[in-house]
Design an enzyme around this catalytic site. Structure first.
Site, mmCIF file in Angstrom:
data_model
loop_
_atom_site.group_PDB
_atom_site.id
_atom_site.type_symbol
_atom_site.label_atom_id
_atom_site.label_comp_id
_atom_site.label_asym_id
_atom_site.label_seq_id
_atom_site.Cartn_x
_atom_site.Cartn_y
_atom_site.Cartn_z
ATOM 1 N N HIS A 101 0.834 -1.200 0.000
ATOM 2 C CA HIS A 101 0.000 0.000 0.000
ATOM 3 C C HIS A 101 0.874 1.256 0.000
ATOM 4 O O HIS A 101 0.442 2.319 -0.457
ATOM 5 C CB HIS A 101 -0.901 0.043 1.238
ATOM 6 C CG HIS A 101 -1.939 -1.035 1.266
ATOM 7 N ND1 HIS A 101 -1.684 -2.291 1.760
ATOM 8 C CD2 HIS A 101 -3.229 -1.041 0.862
ATOM 9 C CE1 HIS A 101 -2.781 -3.028 1.667
ATOM 10 N NE2 HIS A 101 -3.732 -2.291 1.128
ATOM 11 N N ASP A 134 -4.653 -6.274 -7.525
ATOM 12 C CA ASP A 134 -4.852 -5.576 -6.268
ATOM 13 C C ASP A 134 -5.118 -4.114 -6.626
ATOM 14 O O ASP A 134 -4.905 -3.687 -7.770
ATOM 15 C CB ASP A 134 -3.602 -5.718 -5.387
ATOM 16 C CG ASP A 134 -3.920 -5.641 -3.900
ATOM 17 O OD1 ASP A 134 -5.018 -5.170 -3.546
ATOM 18 O OD2 ASP A 134 -3.069 -6.037 -3.098
#
Length: 478
Positions: A178, A250
């Site tokens: 992230h 993702d």
């Protein structure tokens, strides 16, 4: 712009949206062929919300991250009714894992949600991993493979598609994707033997979808993250492992790839690599149409073969068609309610050292480590609430990393230290040591990957969930 080409481009886009109400642009995009929607806790999910989305596009792939344990979208305020993967791996009963996954699938099927972005099939081989940890079934390929198959069978046996993630394996990383691009420094042979078996097993079990991980694995491709690598997505996953289901990225706003390219370029590169669906977790109207137009422009410029786009859109539609064909399984699962399985699993996963019984309200000191960004910030550890339900005079103190531990020597209350991932945080272990030096009777509850228990009474839940907290509170009070 060719209407068919634009619609194909919309089909491969699977965005999320902010807020509790569905924005007008999302409804309009669904009417224009948007292939999927990703739901988060912020959307206040219920059956009416999904009905409203399907009214605009009945074939949309409605997806969610409902792993159980730490990562829940449906039960974010109270905590999950099911322990997460690590707890299930500690118990190591595949029939129990399948029962838990079936109940998660049942919950999603009742809401008419197509796809669960679970199970996490990563082998958590690196204890310092900041983003996987208790989301993994454990540190070995064999353990993770067996429970990945059980989880896939449970969810899909309830008529909802499962999605093994994060291919080709996010377990041996020390960076959260992230925030930055993780690099896996393993040889090709080591990586294939350690990280691929759970995905191979999931494919053998018929998993309908796989999610790519934003990882750089130089032994496989020295220049591109896996999501954007044809070597990884097509040559390895498609050709070598034989996966022909829907491959989804993702979230592309994650810094691992977003720091390298624009959303449109990420989408085009991922499609060229062999990906079928582009997940954009935090999205806006501008981003959706920017990415759509980038895909269309790439096809027209010859940078993305039109047949590759058609193949990707076809796999999205095939997943939707599979889900439509599982209605009988979902109907059967509705009557197969197993309300106690989550607590049963959490109790079985509890690992304890020493003995203690709380007979009055303790002082609970929550030693706050930050959860990774896959965890909704509203998700509670639950220990304080569970103990307060048993002992109403329970008090709570939150201890931030820079804060000093209070002097506990003259405090007559029992003291419970709630920590997370002590194995990963030296400052947490030091805090525990200071507390034990002041109060040898302190009780330590670890909700993550625990450090060795030491001399204090120690309880490890192996994850964060409402039932894990309840199991710990029961043990401490009864």
């Amino acid at each position: 712009m060719s209407g068919d080409l634009a619609r194909q481009a919309m089909t491969v886009l699977h965005p999320g949206y902010e807020g509790a109400s569905t924005p007008d642009w999302m409804r309009r995009a669904l009417g224009e062929g948007l292939g999927g929607v990703v739901l988060f806790a912020r959307n206040v999910i219920d059956a009416q919300l999904v009905r409203n989305l399907r009214a605009e596009n009945p074939d949309a792939v409605i997806s969610i991250d409902e792993e159980g344990g730490t990562v829940t979208r449906l039960e974010v305020l109270a905590g999950s009714s099911f322990p997460g993967n690590r707890a299930l791996g500690v118990v190591d009963d595949t029939s129990l894992t399948e029962r838990v996954a079936r109940q998660i699938g049942r919950m999603l099927g009742e809401l008419d949600i197509t796809l669960n972005y679970a199970p996490d099939a990563d082998v958590n081989s690196n204890p310092a991993n900041p983003v996987i940890g208790v989301r993994s079934f454990g540190p070995t390929a064999d353990l993770v493979s067996r429970h990945t198959v059980a989880y896939v069978n449970g969810v899909q046996g309830a008529g909802v598609a499962a999605c093994a993630k994060h291919f080709p394996g996010h377990g041996d990383t020390v960076t959260d994707s992230h925030l930055d691009l993780p690099t896996v420094h393993a040889s090709r042979e080591e990586f294939l033997a350690r990280d691929l078996p759970p995905f191979r097993a999931a494919i053998g079990a018929g998993v309908r979808a796989i999610m790519s991980g934003h990882l750089l694995i130089p032994a496989l491709d020295p220049s591109l993250p896996a999501t954007l690598s044809r070597t990884v997505m097509t040559e390895l996953l498609r050709d070598e492992l034989g996966f022909d289901g829907m491959l989804v990225t993702d979230a592309i706003e994650m810094r691992a790839v977003a720091a390298m390219f624009s959303p449109g370029e990420i989408a085009v590169r991922a499609l060229n690599a062999g990906v079928d669906a582009i997940c954009v977790g935090i999205c806006t109207e501008e981003i959706v149409y920017e990415v759509r137009d980038a895909i269309v422009a790439a096809v027209r410029a010859g940078d993305l073969p039109e047949e590759r786009l058609a193949e990707a859109a076809g796999r999205v539609r095939a997943l939707s068609e599979w889900y439509a064909g599982q209605a009988a399984l979902r109907d059967k699962a509705r009557g197969d309610v197993d309300r106690r399985v989550g607590l049963e699993a959490a109790r079985a996963a509890l690992t304890t050292s020493g003995t203690a019984t709380l007979d009055r309200g303790p002082l609970i000191i929550e030693v706050n480590t930050r959860h990774n960004k896959a965890v909704d910030p509203s998700t509670p550890t639950g220990i304080t609430a569970a103990l307060t339900a048993e002992l109403p005079n329970t008090a709570r103190l939150q201890l931030e990393p820079a804060a000093e531990l209070p002097d506990l020597r003259d405090d007559e209350r029992p003291v419970v230290l709630v920590v997370h991932d002590a194995a990963r945080h030296a400052w947490v272990r030091e805090t525990v040591a200071r507390a034990v030096a002041m109060r040898p009777d302190v009780i330590v509850v670890d909700t993550g990957i625990p450090a060795p228990p030491g001399e204090a009474v120690h309880v490890a839940t192996h994850g964060i969930s409402r039932v894990s907290a309840q199991a710990a509170a029961e043990w401490l009070t009864r």
